[in-house]
Design a protein around this motif. Structure first.
Motif, PDB file in Angstrom:
ATOM      1  N   LEU A  35     -40.268  74.529 -58.850  1.00  0.00           N
ATOM      2  CA  LEU A  35     -39.009  74.684 -59.573  1.00  0.00           C
ATOM      3  C   LEU A  35     -38.542  73.367 -60.188  1.00  0.00           C
ATOM      4  CD1 LEU A  35     -36.961  77.086 -57.242  1.00  0.00           C
ATOM      5  CD2 LEU A  35     -38.240  77.652 -59.314  1.00  0.00           C
ATOM      6  N   ASN A  60     -39.008  73.379 -64.107  1.00  0.00           N
ATOM      7  CA  ASN A  60     -37.822  73.818 -64.832  1.00  0.00           C
ATOM      8  C   ASN A  60     -36.932  72.643 -65.214  1.00  0.00           C
ATOM      9  OD1 ASN A  60     -38.729  76.395 -64.159  1.00  0.00           O
ATOM     10  ND2 ASN A  60     -37.258  76.659 -62.495  1.00  0.00           N
ATOM     11  N   PRO A  63     -30.915  72.818 -63.387  1.00  0.00           N
ATOM     12  CA  PRO A  63     -30.211  74.093 -63.461  1.00  0.00           C
ATOM     13  C   PRO A  63     -28.699  74.005 -63.398  1.00  0.00           C
ATOM     14  CG  PRO A  63     -30.857  73.693 -61.209  1.00  0.00           C
ATOM     15  CD  PRO A  63     -31.327  72.485 -62.006  1.00  0.00           C
ATOM     16  N   ASN A  65     -25.569  73.109 -60.861  1.00  0.00           N
ATOM     17  CA  ASN A  65     -25.342  73.045 -59.422  1.00  0.00           C
ATOM     18  C   ASN A  65     -26.035  74.238 -58.749  1.00  0.00           C
ATOM     19  OD1 ASN A  65     -24.413  72.943 -56.771  1.00  0.00           O
ATOM     20  ND2 ASN A  65     -22.369  72.261 -57.370  1.00  0.00           N
ATOM     21  N   TRP A  66     -27.288  74.050 -58.361  1.00  0.00           N
ATOM     22  CA  TRP A  66     -28.084  75.132 -57.771  1.00  0.00           C
ATOM     23  C   TRP A  66     -27.453  75.645 -56.486  1.00  0.00           C
ATOM     24  CZ3 TRP A  66     -32.373  77.649 -59.614  1.00  0.00           C
ATOM     25  CH2 TRP A  66     -33.092  78.436 -58.695  1.00  0.00           C
ATOM     26  N   GLU A  70     -25.501  78.108 -59.623  1.00  0.00           N
ATOM     27  CA  GLU A  70     -25.834  77.985 -61.040  1.00  0.00           C
ATOM     28  C   GLU A  70     -27.338  78.112 -61.247  1.00  0.00           C
ATOM     29  OE1 GLU A  70     -22.123  75.419 -62.829  1.00  0.00           O
ATOM     30  OE2 GLU A  70     -23.991  74.361 -62.427  1.00  0.00           O
ATOM     31  N   ARG A  71     -27.723  78.724 -62.367  1.00  0.00           N
ATOM     32  CA  ARG A  71     -29.141  78.982 -62.649  1.00  0.00           C
ATOM     33  C   ARG A  71     -29.473  78.616 -64.089  1.00  0.00           C
ATOM     34  NH1 ARG A  71     -28.890  78.793 -58.011  1.00  0.00           N
ATOM     35  NH2 ARG A  71     -29.682  80.255 -56.434  1.00  0.00           N
ATOM     36  N   TYR A 153     -28.162  87.030 -64.738  1.00  0.00           N
ATOM     37  CA  TYR A 153     -28.960  86.099 -65.538  1.00  0.00           C
ATOM     38  C   TYR A 153     -28.959  86.559 -66.991  1.00  0.00           C
ATOM     39  CZ  TYR A 153     -32.520  82.627 -66.580  1.00  0.00           C
ATOM     40  OH  TYR A 153     -33.178  81.535 -67.094  1.00  0.00           O
TER      41      TYR A 153
END
Length: 264
Positions: A35, A60, A63, A65-66, A70-71, A153
């Motif tokens: 990731l 990736n 993202p 704040n995972w 958050e994504r 998403y």
């Protein structure tokens, strides 16, 4: 012949992250994805790749704040400058690691929010990302993700992802086709692979796999006929990597019997 990359965020989790590289190489993998690399200095990751004879094929962009859920930020109005800073960081890591494919995460949208406004921001950010990435011969990919794993998403369907790529119309923006996500949202995977593999100014830039419905090994306990799809990918001329983004039922190495015929 398909080429498989171990996803070190989901596989070998019985080991500390930095020990997963050697474990993957020992099991016959020659490439890895994960990731995010940002918790580790790029030079340390580069050494792990080099010491274990591994190619870095995907990670990736930051993202947001995972931990807070958050994504990604690419489709979120008001986060454009943060997105650009994260992209700069991702490209810096990609250059250091020899990574040629970078997944830009779209982010979440709430039902009451304006989808067209989010889409316009998404397209501008993707065009900007593709332009910067092209200077280093890096491909940007976007991934439709099922709403069971990540409710809200922004991007969920293969046809929408292809349309976005075609609308932007650059050679280094493509779709990350995760067969697991596609099967859950749409099904009819083989037809979509045939339809999308070689689209002009779009197409498929990376493939990922997992068993359905539980995201375990892509073996006979999955509802998806993976041997057939591997053969189809060969037939369609796909030469990229196939990322093994699944959660092993037990130990990772013990669950790799599905892979052994394809490593010969």
């Amino acid at each position: 012949m398909p080429r498989f990359a171990a996803n070190l965020s989901m596989m070998y989790t019985e080991l500390p992250f930095t020990e997963r590289f050697a474990a993957a190489a020992k099991d016959g993998f020659t490439a890895v994805e994960y990731l995010f690399p940002y918790d580790y200095p790029a030079q340390d990751l580069q050494k792990l790749l080099q010491d274990n004879g591994l190619t870095q094929v995907l990670f990736n962009t930051p993202p947001g704040n995972w931990a807070a859920g958050e994504r990604g930020m690419a489709s979120i109005p008001g986060r454009e400058e943060e997105f650009k800073l994260g992209l700069d960081q991702a490209l810096e890591y990609a250059r250091a690691l020899g990574n040629r494919t970078l997944h830009v995460m779209a982010g979440l949208i709430q039902p009451e929010q304006d989808r067209e406004k989010h889409r316009a921001v998404y397209l501008r950010n993707l065009a900007y990302a593709a332009l910067l990435a092209s200077r280093d011969n890096i491909t940007i990919v976007i991934e439709p993700i099922n709403t069971r794993d990540i409710p809200g998403y922004f991007l969920n369907r293969q046809d929408e992802a292809q349309e976005i790529c075609q609308e932007i119309g650059v050679e280094n923006l493509r779709v990350q086709f995760d067969i697991y996500h596609c099967q859950i949202v749409e099904g009819d995977v083989a037809t979509k692979l045939r339809r999308d593999m070689s689209r002009q100014h779009a197409g498929i830039g990376h493939v990922q796999i997992a068993g359905v419905p539980d995201r375990h090994e892509p073996d006979q306990q999955s509802e998806v006929n993976y041997p057939y799809l591997f053969g189809l990918l060969d037939e369609l001329g796909y030469e990229g990597w196939i990322g093994c983004e699944y959660r092993p039922r037990a130990g990772t190495s013990e669950g790799l019997s599905w892979l052994k015929p394809w490593l010969k």
